[in-house]
Write a protein that holds these residues in place. Sequence first.
Motif, mmCIF file in Angstrom:
data_model
loop_
_atom_site.group_PDB
_atom_site.id
_atom_site.type_symbol
_atom_site.label_atom_id
_atom_site.label_comp_id
_atom_site.label_asym_id
_atom_site.label_seq_id
_atom_site.Cartn_x
_atom_site.Cartn_y
_atom_site.Cartn_z
ATOM 1 N N VAL A 18 0.839 -1.188 0.000
ATOM 2 C CA VAL A 18 0.000 0.000 0.000
ATOM 3 C C VAL A 18 0.874 1.238 0.000
ATOM 4 N N LYS A 19 0.539 2.184 -0.859
ATOM 5 C CA LYS A 19 1.258 3.462 -0.899
ATOM 6 C C LYS A 19 0.900 4.282 0.327
ATOM 7 N N PRO A 20 1.758 5.067 0.901
ATOM 8 C CA PRO A 20 3.172 5.181 0.547
ATOM 9 C C PRO A 20 3.965 4.032 1.162
ATOM 10 N N VAL A 21 4.755 3.392 0.360
ATOM 11 C CA VAL A 21 5.450 2.197 0.837
ATOM 12 C C VAL A 21 6.902 2.531 1.156
ATOM 13 N N GLN A 22 7.388 1.952 2.247
ATOM 14 C CA GLN A 22 8.810 2.110 2.569
ATOM 15 C C GLN A 22 9.602 1.197 1.655
ATOM 16 N N PRO A 23 10.653 1.725 1.026
ATOM 17 C CA PRO A 23 11.440 0.905 0.085
ATOM 18 C C PRO A 23 11.927 -0.387 0.718
ATOM 19 N N THR A 53 4.417 9.281 -1.294
ATOM 20 C CA THR A 53 4.978 8.011 -1.745
ATOM 21 C C THR A 53 6.350 8.237 -2.365
ATOM 22 N N THR A 87 8.729 9.222 0.467
ATOM 23 C CA THR A 87 9.062 8.064 1.292
ATOM 24 C C THR A 87 10.061 7.165 0.576
ATOM 25 N N ASP A 131 14.781 6.534 2.656
ATOM 26 C CA ASP A 131 15.726 5.496 3.070
ATOM 27 C C ASP A 131 17.128 5.812 2.558
#
Lengths: 228, 533
Positions: A103-108, B321, B324, B328
Amino acid sequence: MNRVSHLLLIEDDDAIRTGLELALTRQGHRVSVAASGEDGLKLFKEQRPDLIVLDVMLPGIDGFEVCRRIRRTDQLPIILLTARSDDIDVVVGLESGADDYVVKPVQPRVLDARIRAVLRRGERESSDSAAFGDLVIDRNAMTVTKRGAELQLTPTELRLLLELSRRPGQALSRQQLLRLVWEHDYLGDSRLVDACVQRLRAKVEDVPSAPTLIRTVRGVGYRLDAPA
Amino acid sequence: MTKGSTTTAPSGNGHGHDRSPSGQSSGVPPHGAEPGPAHPRASWVVRRLRLTSLRIRMIAVCSVVALAAAVSSSGIAYWLNRDAVLKRTQDTALADFRNQLDRTVTALPLEPSCQDLQLAANVVATTGLRYDVAMTSPSCTVASLRSHYTAADVPDALRRQVEQPCMHCTTSPGQYHLFWQRVNLGGVPYLIGGTKVLPSGPTAYMFKSLDDEQRDLDSLAWSLGIATLLALVGAALLAQAAAATVLKPVARLAEAARRLGEGNLDTRLDVTGQDELAELSRTFNHTAAALEAQVDELSAREHASRRFVADMSHELRTPLTAMTAVTDILEDEADMLDPMIEPAVRLVVSETRRLTELVENLMEVTRFDAGTAKVVLDEVDIADLITSTIDARAWLDAVELDAPRGLVARLDPRRIDVVLANLIGNALKHGGSPVRVRAREESDAHGDWLVVEVADGGPGIPDDVLPHVFDRFFKADASRRRSEGSGLGLSIAMENARIHGGAITAANAADGAGAVFTLRLPKNPPIKDGITQ
């Protein structure tokens, strides 16, 4: 995993596409990008990637349709990028053949973990084969045949069948299957399991609506039985 | 004839004067039953009775009016008639008696013998108008032939009146003063007339039976009674009909008002005619229309503002999005950056995460508000669930878990994970470790419950804050304007519990050692699963 995997990212928003491309490249993947479903399908045929990360909301043909078209010929893993987590979207996406969704926003980091988990499902095992009625699961060759004809299973479907076949006659809960197959380390979305079981039944059962191999155990989960 | 003073005999029986008004008592509401939403049938009965009692009241009033009118008119008619009949009979009889006496007694000798008297009495009785005659003289007392009565039957009052010299009577020599009285002799009404013939002459009495007149009057009374009864029945029927014409629209109005109250704002009445009830119906329709318009406008406004929040959150999500996706990278590289730039990068990273959480929570809230939040139920071992919740957030060292194995409930694991993470995270933030989490099973009249208690060792929650801890954007500490949370966490946790048919309560521990949040969930929630097998 040592080999660099080749991903195809289909996403229409420039910023998200650039961001995810940067992040995934940094995680050690080779990333091709496409801005629409049509471009994505074209790129898919030219480059044969290992996995597709697919946005659902696309101009022109949408993510579900792209997913369905790919599934007609290929069984490579597909992860959906969805904007909503608990709408009907997810169900439709899973039924159209996706292996997992984020689900957006997704952590890489999360996306990378999912990608690696999906890719691991297709890895070969050094193991024997097992037969359930006229269904033969060759764990070494990672193939499943039914009455001698090879079945086209996605890596997730194959892994699900393998995990069930390792414990014949024993019921596995949805959460157990999510851990074993999807490698979710927390309690996840059981709809993933349900949708995958339905797709698997459609391929391995004689009558998918009256399953004899993959049985539903009410209140528990699923079980693989050798037909009597 | 000379008017005489009379003591009227007790005659005539009153017709229906004291008849109590009918049906009054049944108009009183019979039960003290309170109409309640839990008893739609009971309230229906009460409503019905209320209408019925109005009906009874109308019938009673009409009947009383009809009765009063009928009784008074019959009574007046009866009394006028009775007076006229009796007066005519009386006058005729008395005049005749006087004439007969005139003719007969004047023919008597000055000192008549008993035989003479008897003869005179017989003559008067036989030639007169069918009455009996009795005569008395100082020496003897006679009665006419076949007479049933003698002078002894004459009431004392009349006798005294007759025998006393009449002072105020201006008697001319040829006239007698004739006194009369109506009495009841042996059950038959009689007119008794008496007079003294000359100051020295005999006293003569006549007994005229009023039986025929009594019979006539009785039958008249009967007819009037029956007519009154018929009028009464007619009035009741008319009242019933009138009540029906009034009450049917009233009942329709009541039904329409009930439906309006139930939320059917498009309820309208058909308006016919121009009477007060039509006016009332028209007013009802106007009110309902105004209400509907107002509610429509309000809900449209509310819908628009919800839509706005949902759309805005959705729009925010796209740039978030992208941001984010690169946080990282920035975080990984921060250590290698210029010390001047590094804090800026860390700020961007942490604020991006905060913004992401806020938008996620806003989206979740809009889903709850719009009623589109869905539940995906699964059979879950609660000990597993709590363990994975605290494990995934690296809280294992900070939480003491006391949960039996094998406590399984049907719930949406992802939603309850959110609830537990919120409660435990909150406890860690405000109470500090160790946080004690206890899970157990409870049963009551409503079924089996799963109860999870999250207790911290902090200062507890001030009493004035307790009722508001689940409010949106409520921060317990007003001085701390920037808290780590979005301000939506506990409210989302509460919504998640509610969507399962459960609840969360906040309290302070009895021994004053910290706050206790208690999550109660039904083991088998009364809701439909998102996906069915």
